[in-house]
Design an enzyme around this catalytic site. Structure first.
Site, mmCIF file in Angstrom:
data_model
loop_
_atom_site.group_PDB
_atom_site.id
_atom_site.type_symbol
_atom_site.label_atom_id
_atom_site.label_comp_id
_atom_site.label_asym_id
_atom_site.label_seq_id
_atom_site.Cartn_x
_atom_site.Cartn_y
_atom_site.Cartn_z
ATOM 1 N N GLY A 201 -38.251 -9.313 -7.747
ATOM 2 C CA GLY A 201 -39.298 -10.298 -7.999
ATOM 3 C C GLY A 201 -39.073 -11.627 -7.309
ATOM 4 N N ARG B 173 -10.823 8.172 16.126
ATOM 5 C CA ARG B 173 -10.652 7.039 17.039
ATOM 6 C C ARG B 173 -10.260 7.500 18.437
ATOM 7 N NH1 ARG B 173 -6.583 4.691 14.607
ATOM 8 N NH2 ARG B 173 -7.856 3.533 13.118
ATOM 9 N N ILE C 292 -4.465 9.331 3.637
ATOM 10 C CA ILE C 292 -3.363 8.470 4.081
ATOM 11 C C ILE C 292 -2.507 8.084 2.889
ATOM 12 C CG2 ILE C 292 -2.795 6.165 4.965
ATOM 13 C CD1 ILE C 292 -4.983 6.427 6.980
ATOM 14 N N GLU C 293 -3.171 7.733 1.789
ATOM 15 C CA GLU C 293 -2.425 7.328 0.586
ATOM 16 C C GLU C 293 -1.685 8.510 -0.035
ATOM 17 O OE1 GLU C 293 -4.975 4.199 1.741
ATOM 18 O OE2 GLU C 293 -5.466 6.303 1.400
ATOM 19 N N GLY D 132 -13.985 10.248 1.522
ATOM 20 C CA GLY D 132 -13.802 9.061 0.691
ATOM 21 C C GLY D 132 -14.726 7.937 1.109
ATOM 22 N N ALA E 188 -9.515 14.104 -0.587
ATOM 23 C CA ALA E 188 -8.452 13.147 -0.909
ATOM 24 C C ALA E 188 -8.624 11.849 -0.137
ATOM 25 C CB ALA E 188 -7.083 13.748 -0.576
#
Length: 571
Positions: A30, A400, A474-475, A443, A471
Site C-alpha cells: 500500500g 567456477r 564444504i561445511e 543449498g 548438504a
C-alpha cells in the site's frame, strides 16, 4: 483513487522512463501503490517477485549485465528489511542500483503506524545515498542526485535509496518545478588520465619482463582496449569473477589455469578496475613478491586498497587504456615472450586435462553423478553465446572452473549465495534471445527457490540446474576433517523438480548419466525450466580442500595463510 499525472509518484515514474528504465523489480504494498500504478501508466514493466531481497538481486543483475541502472521497488517496514541483504550485496559489489520505497503518511509518522520504521538509519551504511523526500518540490532533484550517486558520481558506485511518505507521493508538483534538468538523462562523466602518470606507466609496463594484467568490474566497457593492450604488450592475463568473458578464453594472453604460478612470478602487475581483496590475497608480497603495481580505476577503492601502486591512474579505464596505447606508440615491449608462451602452453594443457577429466569424472560409490560430469554436459549444451550464473558454495567451486561464457555472474565478493535464481530471471528478461543458465547448488537454491514462480509468471526463459548433493558440503567436509563430527550441515535430497512443476515450470529430476543429455535438451526447448540433478556428496571441491570453510587468520586460503605467516616472520 486516480493518481494525478503531475503527482510526485507520476513524476518519479516519468523520470525513470526518461532515464531509459524499461523494467522495475518489485513487490507490491500500500505504501508504494501510487508509484506502482504510475510505472504501469508510463509503460515500465513491473517484474513482480515473491521476496524483496530477490527484487534487489534482480535489479543488481540487470545493472551488471546491461551497464544501466537497476531499479527495485519495495514497500515499507518488512519490505525494506527483507531487501537489506540485496542492498548489502549491491553495496559490496559496487553495482548501480536504485531502491525506492514508501513510508507512513507524514501525519502518522512515529505514532505506531502500520509498518512504520526509520528506514534511512537502517540503510545508510550500505548505500551511497539515502534520503526521505517529504517536500514534493524536492522529489525530482533528490531522485536525480540518487541516480548520479548510484553510478559513482562523487564516490564509488553502488546502491542509492529513496523513500517517500505515501501522502507526499499523491501530492502535486507544480509545473514550474518540473525541471527538464532533473528529468533528462545525463551522459556518464569521462575521467581523463594525467599524462604524467600515463608516461610513468608506459615506462614501467613496456620495460618489464613479466607483466600480468588483472581486470575487475571497473574494466567492464573497456574490453576492446584491454584486448589491444594485451596484444601490443604481450602480457599475460587473469580474469576474475567480476569480469569473466571480457577477454575471450581463446586469447593467447589468458593463463587462468596457471593462476598460482603467475601471481608469484610477475615483476609488474597491472590492475584495471579491480580491488586487491581476499580473492587476490590482498595483494600481499607473501603471494605477489616484490612485484610493482600499476593501478588504473575510476574510483578510489579500486585504485589503492591494500597494495599501493608504483603508478596510480585515476581515470575511466577505457580512456586510460586508449591513452596508454597512444603514448606507447610503436615502442617494442620488453615482455619475455618465452615466459608468456610457456604460461599459455601450461594453461592450455591444464585446461584440456580438466575438460577430459570432467567429461569422464566417475560417479561416487553411491552411484550418483560427479558434479564435473554435470558441468561438462552443461558446457556442451549451452553453446558459445550463453549467459551463465553460478551460485553456491561447494558447487560454485566446481562451476567456477568448469563453465565458461561471454557473460558470467556469481555471488561476488560478499559471498552472497542465493543470488542465482533472481540473477538468472533478470538476465533472461534482459537478453531473451540468449541462453541463460543458472548453475546452483541445492543449498543456495533454497534461499530464493520460490522465485521459480516469478520466472513462470513473467515468462522469463531461464534454465535452472540444481546440483543436489543433500548438504552444505564444504561445511560437511570441514566438520568431518577438522572436528570428526557433522553437525547441522546435512540437507535432504529434496525433489526440487516436483516443487518447480507445482508452479507450472517444466522440470525434471535427473539421477543417472543416461538421463542427463536428453533432459537438458528438453529443458532448453521448454524454458523456463529446472533440472534437479542428484550428484554425489563424495566429490570434494577445491574450496573444501583449501581451508575456506575454517577461515584462517591472515588469508582466506590455508596455503596463502602459511605463506603470509612465513613472510611476516621473515622466513
Amino acid at each position: 483513487m486516480q493518481i494525478d499525472p503531475d503527482s510526485v509518484a507520476a513524476l518519479i515514474a516519468r523520470l525513470l522512463a526518461r532515464r531509459g528504465v524499461e523494467r522495475v523489480f518489485a513487490l507490491c504494498g500500500g505504501h508504494i501503490m501510487p508509484i506502482w500504478m504510475r510505472l504501469d501508466a508510463e509503460g515500465i514493466r513491473i517484474v513482480d517477485v515473491r521476496d524483496e531481497r530477490a527484487a534487489v538481486h534482480m535489479a543488481q543483475a540487470h545493472a551488471e549485465l546491461t551497464g544501466t541502472l537497476g531499479v527495485a521497488l519495495v514497500t515499507a517496514g518488512p519490505g525494506v528489511t527483507n531487501a537489506m541483504t540485496g542492498i548489502a550485496n549491491a553495496h559490496v559489489s559496487r553495482a548501480p542500483v536504485l531502491v525506492v520505497s514508501g513510508t507512513n503518511p507524514t501525519a502518522q509518522e512515529n505514532r505506531g503506524g502500520l509498518q512504520d520504521l526509520d528506514h534511512i538509519h537502517l540503510v545508510r551504511s550500505i548505500t551511497r545515498y539515502a534520503r526521505t523526500v517529504r517536500d514534493p518540490a524536492l522529489a525530482l532533484a533528490e531522485f536525480d542526485e540518487a541516480i548520479a550517486r548510484a553510478f559513482g558520481e562523487g564516490g564509488e558506485p553502488g546502491p542509492a535509496y529513496i523513500d517517500v511518505p505515501t501522502d507526499v507521493l499523491r501530492r502535486v508538483i507544480p509545473k514550474p518545478i518540473q525541471r527538464e534538468e532533473h528529468l533528462r538523462a545525463k551522459p556518464r562523466p569521462l575521467i581523463r588520465p594525467d599524462p604524467a602518470r600515463i608516461d610513468e606507466a608506459v615506462e614501467l609496463l613496456w620495460g618489464a619482463k613479466r607483466v600480468l594484467v588483472i581486470s575487475g568490474r571497473g574494466a567492464r566497457g573497456a574490453g576492446p582496449e584491454l584486448v589491444e593492450l594485451l596484444d601490443r604488450l604481450g602480457a599475460v592475463y587473469l580474469d576474475t569473477g567480476e569480469s569473466r568473458g571480457l577477454v575471450p578464453d581463446a586469447h593467447a594472453a589468458v593463463v587462468g589455469a596457471m593462476r598460482g604460478a603467475v601471481m608469484g612470478d610477475a615483476d609488474v602487475i597491472l590492475t584495471v578496475g579491480r580491488r586487491l581483496d581476499f580473492q587476490l590475497a590482498y595483494g600481499s608480497p607473501a603471494i605477489f613478491g616484490e612485484a610493482r603495481f600499476v593501478r588504473i580505476a575510476d574510483v578510489p577503492g579500486e585504485l589503492r586498497d591494500n597494495r599501493r601502486g608504483a603508478v596510480e591512474i585515476l581515470a575511466s579505464p577505457a580512456a586510460a587504456l586508449r591513452t596508454l596505447l597512444g603514448a606507447a606508440g610503436n615502442r617494442t615491449s620488453s615482455v619475455d615472450r618465452g615466459w608468456a608462451e610457456a604460461l599459455r602452453h601450461g594453461h592450455e594443457e591444464r585446461a584440456a586435462k580438466l575438460r577430459r577429466s570432467m567429461a569422464t569424472a566417475p560417479a561416487g560409490s553411491d552411484g550418483r553423478l560427479h558434479p564435473n560430469r554435470v558441468l561438462a554436459a552443461l558446457q556442451e549444451a549451452i553453446g558459445e553465446d550463453a549467459i551463465v550464473i553460478t551460485d553456491g558454495g561447494d558447487f560454485l567451486s566446481f562451476a567456477r572452473i568448469g563453465l565458461a561464457a561471454p557473460m558470467m555472474l556469481d555471488p561476488g565478493p560478499f559471498g552472497c549465495i542465493g543470488v542465482g535464481v533472481p540473477y538468472g530471471i533478470a538476465a533472461s528478461l534482459a537478453f531473451p534471445d540468449r541462453t541463460v543458465l543458472v548453475a546452483t547448488g541445492d543449498g543456495a537454491f533454497g534461499f530464493n527457490a520460490i522465485e521459480v514462480d516469478t520466472a513462470v509468471r513473467n515468462q522469463a526463459p531461464v534454465l535452472i540446474v540444481v546440483a543436489n548433493n543433500g548438504a552444505w558440503q564444504i561445511e560437511v567436509h570441514d566438520q568431518t576433517v577438522t572436528h570428526g563430527k557433522v553437525v547441522g550441515t546435512r540437507l535432504q535430497f529434496s525433489d526440487h523438480a516436483a516443487m518447480a512443476r507445482a508452479f507450472g515450470m517444466h522440470a525434471e529430476r535427473v539421477e543417472t548419466e543416461a538421463q542427463l543429455a536428453p533432459a537438458l535438451a528438453r529443458a532448453l526447448a521448454h524454458r523456463p525450466a529446472l533440472l534437479d540433478v542428484v550428484v554425489t556428496p563424495e566429490a570434494v571441491s577445491s574450496d573444501a580442500k583449501t581451508g575456506l570453510a575454517w577461515v584462517p587468520d591472515l588469508q582466506p586460503l590455508a596455503a596463502w595463510d602459511d605463506a603470509e605467516r612465513h613472510w611476516r616472520n621473515g622466513d
